[in-house]
Scaffold this active site. Structure first.
Site, mmCIF file in Angstrom:
data_model
loop_
_atom_site.group_PDB
_atom_site.id
_atom_site.type_symbol
_atom_site.label_atom_id
_atom_site.label_comp_id
_atom_site.label_asym_id
_atom_site.label_seq_id
_atom_site.Cartn_x
_atom_site.Cartn_y
_atom_site.Cartn_z
ATOM 1 C CG LEU A 84 -74.880 29.522 -92.200
ATOM 2 C CD1 LEU A 84 -74.873 28.332 -93.151
ATOM 3 C CD2 LEU A 84 -73.424 29.919 -91.916
ATOM 4 N NE ARG A 121 -55.096 18.268 -75.767
ATOM 5 C CZ ARG A 121 -55.430 17.554 -76.840
ATOM 6 N NH1 ARG A 121 -54.502 16.914 -77.511
ATOM 7 N NH2 ARG A 121 -56.689 17.471 -77.216
ATOM 8 C CG ASP A 142 -60.237 15.162 -84.235
ATOM 9 O OD1 ASP A 142 -59.998 15.674 -83.127
ATOM 10 O OD2 ASP A 142 -59.939 13.986 -84.522
ATOM 11 N N GLY A 143 -58.391 17.802 -84.405
ATOM 12 C CA GLY A 143 -56.960 17.996 -84.643
ATOM 13 C C GLY A 143 -56.355 19.225 -83.976
ATOM 14 C CG HIS A 168 -58.606 23.400 -77.607
ATOM 15 N ND1 HIS A 168 -59.125 22.449 -78.463
ATOM 16 C CD2 HIS A 168 -58.081 22.723 -76.557
ATOM 17 C CE1 HIS A 168 -58.928 21.241 -77.933
ATOM 18 N NE2 HIS A 168 -58.299 21.383 -76.784
HETATM 19 C C1 IPE Z 1 -64.664 14.450 -81.841
HETATM 20 O O1 IPE Z 1 -63.305 14.553 -81.655
HETATM 21 C C2 IPE Z 1 -65.379 15.501 -81.038
HETATM 22 C C3 IPE Z 1 -65.195 16.870 -81.479
HETATM 23 C C4 IPE Z 1 -64.543 17.243 -82.542
HETATM 24 C C5 IPE Z 1 -65.821 17.865 -80.658
HETATM 25 P P1 IPE Z 1 -62.542 13.675 -80.556
HETATM 26 O O2 IPE Z 1 -61.104 14.008 -80.674
HETATM 27 O O3 IPE Z 1 -63.167 13.894 -79.217
HETATM 28 O O4 IPE Z 1 -62.862 12.197 -81.041
HETATM 29 P P2 IPE Z 1 -62.062 10.841 -80.805
HETATM 30 O O5 IPE Z 1 -61.785 10.751 -79.332
HETATM 31 O O6 IPE Z 1 -60.802 10.943 -81.599
HETATM 32 O O7 IPE Z 1 -62.963 9.782 -81.322
HETATM 33 C C1 IPE Z 2 -60.940 18.776 -81.500
HETATM 34 O O1 IPE Z 2 -59.568 18.706 -81.387
HETATM 35 C C2 IPE Z 2 -61.559 19.702 -80.484
HETATM 36 C C3 IPE Z 2 -62.313 19.041 -79.420
HETATM 37 C C4 IPE Z 2 -62.578 17.782 -79.364
HETATM 38 C C5 IPE Z 2 -62.795 19.883 -78.340
HETATM 39 P P1 IPE Z 2 -58.862 17.700 -80.385
HETATM 40 O O2 IPE Z 2 -58.711 18.376 -79.058
HETATM 41 O O3 IPE Z 2 -59.573 16.420 -80.340
HETATM 42 O O4 IPE Z 2 -57.445 17.559 -81.066
HETATM 43 P P2 IPE Z 2 -56.600 16.220 -81.207
HETATM 44 O O5 IPE Z 2 -57.474 15.203 -81.870
HETATM 45 O O6 IPE Z 2 -56.201 15.810 -79.825
HETATM 46 O O7 IPE Z 2 -55.438 16.620 -82.058
HETATM 47 MG MG MG Z 3 -59.395 14.695 -81.405
#
Ligand code: IPE
Ligand code: IPE
Ligand code: MG
Length: 236
Positions: A124, A26, A13-14, A30
């Site tokens: 793995l 954004r 995440d992030g 990714h």
């Molecule tokens: C969880 O992240 C899903 C993935 C990392 C693919 P999200 O960013 O979608 O989760 P929430 O919305 O913060 O719970």
């Molecule tokens: C995780 O990063 C990737 C996916 C959920 C596809 P995010 O896209 O959720 O990034 P933030 O949480 O908005 O920073």
């Molecule tokens: Mg996220």
């Protein structure tokens, strides 16, 4: 050298916040996140980790703007195409969990082809959770079981025991071990519908580091700390 770790799962995440901090769209986050998947996976392949399961796209992520969803689908397609060599060079088995029927035919084929061409590798097993949500997975598993209408013992305890293993075997993760360590990057402390069944006894680790910045030094530190924990599984 770190002791072996059977099943590591990561909620990556992030990405979006990473890009925002750099003043970029954004999508840039990714892209950087996808290249980090390669780095982390290769490190795991060299460090006695049996299974690495990465949350890449959730059943809830369809709720994002269409432009972002479309970009993520394209990125996933490109990743699977470009990275095939990495799996073969490092003897990494690729697997997908989640409901991939929702994806376009070309993407579905890429997933199934890479799964079958790497199925003999034992170094793995890297699993990508794609259109994955635990509730969706458990629901699909229940449907399979109901359709098979299994004969249940009249003894409630015996029936429950049998059903528990029937259900575990009907999940997308059927032949995978339970999660030992679950890491979430990006600062949130929640599971977001990831491996609810499989991580029942996982050790949890949360880090503020945004996924594109998460590196092997921090991963090694978290794994080291994990090995110092006492897991009790309800016993003493
Ligand atoms: C969880 O992240 C899903 C993935 C990392 C693919 P999200 O960013 O979608 O989760 P929430 O919305 O913060 O719970
Ligand atoms: C995780 O990063 C990737 C996916 C959920 C596809 P995010 O896209 O959720 O990034 P933030 O949480 O908005 O920073
Ligand atoms: Mg996220």
């Amino acid at each position: 050298m770190l002791p072996p770790l059977n099943h590591l799962a990561i909620i990556m995440d992030g990405n979006g916040r990473w890009a925002q901090l750099q003043g970029k769209p954004r999508q840039a986050g990714h892209k950087k996140g996808a290249s980090n998947v390669r780095t982390i996976t290769n490190w795991c392949a060299k460090h006695d980790i049996g299974y690495l399961t990465l949350y890449a796209f959730s059943t809830e992520n369809w709720n994002r703007p269409k432009t972002e969803v479309d970009f993520l689908m394209k990125l996933l397609e490109r990743y699977l195409r470009d990275e095939a060599k990495t799996y073969h060079d490092n003897a990494i088995r690729f697997r997908a969990i989640g409901d991939i029927d929702f994806f376009s035919q070309p993407l579905k084929h890429l997933i199934l082809d890479l799964e079958s061409s790497t199925s003999h590798y034992t170094n793995l097993t890297q699993t990508l959770a794609l259109n994955y949500g635990s509730r969706n997975e458990i629901t699909r598993a229940c449907r399979k079981i109901v359709l098979a209408s299994p004969k249940l013992s009249d003894d409630p305890q015996e029936a429950a025991k049998a059903l528990e293993s029937t259900l575990a075997n009907a999940l997308d993760t059927a032949d995978m071990p339970d999660v030992d360590l679950l890491i979430r990057t990006g600062g949130e402390q929640r599971l977001s519908n990831f491996l609810l069944w499989q991580a029942s006894y996982a050790e949890l680790a949360f880090t503020q580091t945004l996924w594109p910045d998460f590196n092997i030094n921090e991963l090694a530190r978290i794994i080291e700390e994990f090995h110092s924990r006492t897991r009790r599984f309800g016993g003493l």
